[in-house]
Design a protein around this motif. Structure first.
Motif, PDB file in Angstrom:
ATOM      1  N   GLY A 300     -11.690 -17.890  -6.587  1.00  0.00           N
ATOM      2  CA  GLY A 300     -12.315 -18.017  -7.900  1.00  0.00           C
ATOM      3  C   GLY A 300     -11.599 -17.262  -9.005  1.00  0.00           C
ATOM      4  N   TYR A 301     -10.417 -16.752  -8.740  1.00  0.00           N
ATOM      5  CA  TYR A 301      -9.702 -15.979  -9.764  1.00  0.00           C
ATOM      6  C   TYR A 301      -8.208 -16.283  -9.690  1.00  0.00           C
ATOM      7  N   ASN A 302      -7.508 -16.043 -10.797  1.00  0.00           N
ATOM      8  CA  ASN A 302      -6.068 -16.295 -10.854  1.00  0.00           C
ATOM      9  C   ASN A 302      -5.323 -15.317  -9.959  1.00  0.00           C
ATOM     10  N   SER A 303      -4.357 -15.832  -9.225  1.00  0.00           N
ATOM     11  CA  SER A 303      -3.551 -14.949  -8.393  1.00  0.00           C
ATOM     12  C   SER A 303      -2.296 -15.687  -7.946  1.00  0.00           C
ATOM     13  N   GLY A 309      -8.582 -15.209  -0.358  1.00  0.00           N
ATOM     14  CA  GLY A 309      -9.611 -14.338   0.195  1.00  0.00           C
ATOM     15  C   GLY A 309     -10.170 -14.881   1.503  1.00  0.00           C
TER      16      GLY A 309
ATOM     17  N   MET B   1      -9.775 -10.052   0.761  1.00  0.00           N
ATOM     18  CA  MET B   1     -10.818  -9.970  -0.269  1.00  0.00           C
ATOM     19  C   MET B   1     -10.676  -8.677  -1.063  1.00  0.00           C
ATOM     20  N   ASN B  19     -15.638 -14.679 -11.307  1.00  0.00           N
ATOM     21  CA  ASN B  19     -14.595 -14.422 -12.283  1.00  0.00           C
ATOM     22  C   ASN B  19     -14.856 -15.222 -13.549  1.00  0.00           C
ATOM     23  N   ARG B  71      -5.796  -6.613 -13.926  1.00  0.00           N
ATOM     24  CA  ARG B  71      -5.339  -6.825 -12.553  1.00  0.00           C
ATOM     25  C   ARG B  71      -3.913  -7.359 -12.579  1.00  0.00           C
ATOM     26  N   THR B  73      -1.709  -9.912 -11.130  1.00  0.00           N
ATOM     27  CA  THR B  73      -1.922 -11.134 -10.339  1.00  0.00           C
ATOM     28  C   THR B  73      -0.817 -11.360  -9.317  1.00  0.00           C
ATOM     29  N   ASP B  76      -2.507  -8.581  -6.771  1.00  0.00           N
ATOM     30  CA  ASP B  76      -3.970  -8.486  -6.762  1.00  0.00           C
ATOM     31  C   ASP B  76      -4.464  -7.047  -6.902  1.00  0.00           C
TER      32      ASP B  76
END
Lengths: 416, 116
Positions: A300-303, A309, B1, B19, B71, B73, B76
């Motif tokens: 659910g997030y930019n990476s 996860g 996670m 998010n 953060r 990216t 992470d």
């Protein structure tokens, strides 16, 4: 050199202990100048170079790749191929691709192991039924094979599926018989080999650092192997396309996220079609090696970490075990992530931009593999002619100003 | 996670949070005058850096409060968490570990944070 594969060449090389197979492509050093540089040596990029050389007569082409061929999302997807998209624009694009898939092994004289084993999309609630039936009808109007399967028909096709005794029971499904899977690496290798034969320079371990422009025109690409000048540059770098565009001062409507997949230990044939479910988020097919290939969701997030996860994997495995209780005791072999670039309307961008000679093929999000030959084919046309092919004219950058989006969230495999 | 240190509840699993995308996005002034393209950029285009990213999170399954986060990216790694009304921390206050625009060593592919 023309490399031809046949049952005789396999037999001949088998007697020689498989030691004399020729290299499939050269590993040249970059020249100073190319007519076209393609950034990204995945299926889409290599295919673009192939069609540029084959259909548009361009010879001075380079594909630059920061790692090895097909080491990005081409080697990380779940290899599902289908064209059952809702809107006319997407249906035409993906159907164009599916038609090319059907002849690709012959065209490349290289077995891409395209297997039309059918693709099923499950409905788990009243809304799913309505949406999927609407999509089946839309597909039929566009001449795409698509039909509605009742629960009984699903049970006949996939006897191991638990249709009733689960939180979201299976109520029906759409089915595209011409859909299926292909060998993902083979697609990259096949395109690479045939492009190389036509003189395309495939340069691996060559990372694009900066796209250089001058007075609104493309100059070339600064790479880890030095600056390379070019008349035209096509960026097909999936998750990193936005990062590269930024180096040329262009902002694209893309968000990069990890998308995960996993495979099980190999087992005997148990599922002979592709089954997808958006509602409970589990999709599965069985590879020729016998491994179950399972697609999970995006984070659910930019990476950019190519990991993802564990909670995402957990959710998918939970749905898998509920849908197929027989898989409950299986072991999973590997899990991985790839960085996908997601557009706000879940449709790709195959377009030129404000900079003359700079082109983008991106935004494929969670479902680009199926489009590989079609996307490459129309992108090559767009680069060669400086204008979109009729098939990709809707997938331009202007749609984010005009508002004429191609909203395919419903047909995308992974909700985002 | 990820483990996210909610400024109100303390460190929790990322699955408790949602998010909210890029932080500090400002609605353009003079909405009557600006063209479709500017509107399109405001509506559809968000920063997507490989490296330091200012983003919003909401503790959906906790206090349900919004807060901001910085953060990296490419790794992470969470560099800073601050409340929604606090000023945006300056970019040069963070060590940027990203080596090239795509954030990887000049040779090789895959992600170096995974290989490490």
């Amino acid at each position: 050199m023309k490399r031809k594969y046949s049952i005789f060449s396999i037999a001949k090389n088998a007697f020689k202990g498989h030691k004399d197979w020729p290299k499939m492509w050269r590993s040249p050093e970059p020249r100073e100048f190319y007519d076209v540089i393609i950034i990204g040596g995945g299926g889409h990029g290599l295919g673009t170079a192939y069609y540029l050389a084959k259909e548009h007569g361009l010879k001075n082409i380079a594909v630059i790749e920061k790692g090895w061929l097909g080491g990005g999302n081409t080697g990380r997807n779940t290899t599902i191929i289908r064209s059952n998209y809702l809107w006319d624009d997407s249906a035409h694009l993906y159907e164009h691709s599916l038609k090319l898939w059907e002849n690709l092994s012959t065209e490349l004289n290289y077995n891409v192991m395209f297997s039309q084993r059918g693709v099923m999309n499950l409905a788990h609630n009243e809304h799913d039924i309505k949406e999927i039936k609407r999509r089946v009808s839309a597909n039929n109007l566009n001449g795409i094979d698509s039909l509605w399967l009742s629960k009984e028909e699903i049970q006949k096709k996939v006897p191991i599926m638990n249709t009733d005794n689960l939180r979201y029971p299976v109520l029906g499904a759409s089915y595209q018989p011409r859909g299926g899977t292909a060998r993902h690496d083979a697609v990259a290798w096949g395109f690479a080999m045939r492009a190389d034969e036509m003189g395309v320079d495939i340069i691996q371990n060559c990372e694009a650092h900066q796209i250089k422009t001058k007075n609104g025109k493309i100059e070339g690409v600064e790479t880890s192997k030095g600056f390379i000048r070019a008349n035209k540059v096509g960026v097909v770098a999936s998750g990193h396309t936005g990062v590269l565009a930024e180096t040329a001062g262009i902002r694209l409507p893309l968000q990069s996220k990890p998308l995960q997949a996993l495979v099980s230990e190999p087992i005997k044939p148990i599922i002979d079609t592709v089954v997808m479910s958006s509602a409970v988020h589990a999709y599965v097919s069985q590879s020729d090696k016998g491994e179950l290939v399972i697609g999970a969701g995006t984070d659910g997030y930019n990476s950019f970490t190519q990991r993802g996860g564990f909670d995402i994997i957990e959710e998918t495995v939970r749905a898998m075990v509920e849908l197929y209780p027989v898989f409950g005791k299986m072991k999973m072999l590997r899990q991985w992530g790839g960085i996908v670039d997601i557009c706000p309307d879940a449709s790709p961008i195959i377009s030129k931009c404000d900079v003359e000679g700079l082109f983008f093929n991106c935004g494929w999000g969670t479902g680009g593999f199926k489009a590989t030959p079609g996307s490459a084919n129309v992108f090559a046309h767009t680069i060669a002619k400086n204008e979109a092919h009729q098939i990709n004219s809707a997938f331009n950058l202007d749609r984010f100003a005009s508002g004429k989006l191609v909203d395919e969230h419903g047909a995308a495999a992974v909700a985002h | 996670m990820l483990i996210i240190d909610c400024p109100y509840c303390g460190p929790r699993d990322q699955s408790e949070f949602s998010n909210g995308g890029e932080a500090h996005v400002k609605r353009p002034d003079g909405s009557a005058e600006i063209g479709d393209r500017e509107w399109g950029e405001y509506v559809f285009i968000r920063a997507n850096p490989k490296g330091i990213f200012y983003e919003r999170w909401v503790h959906s399954h906790g206090c349900r409060k919004w807060f901001n986060c910085v953060r990296d990216t490419s790794t992470d790694e969470i560099l800073k968490i601050y409340k929604i009304d606090e000023a945006r921390p300056k970019l040069d206050s963070f060590k940027n570990n990203v080596k090239t625009p795509s954030g990887e060593p000049s040779l090789g592919s895959g992600n170096f944070t995974v290989k490490k």
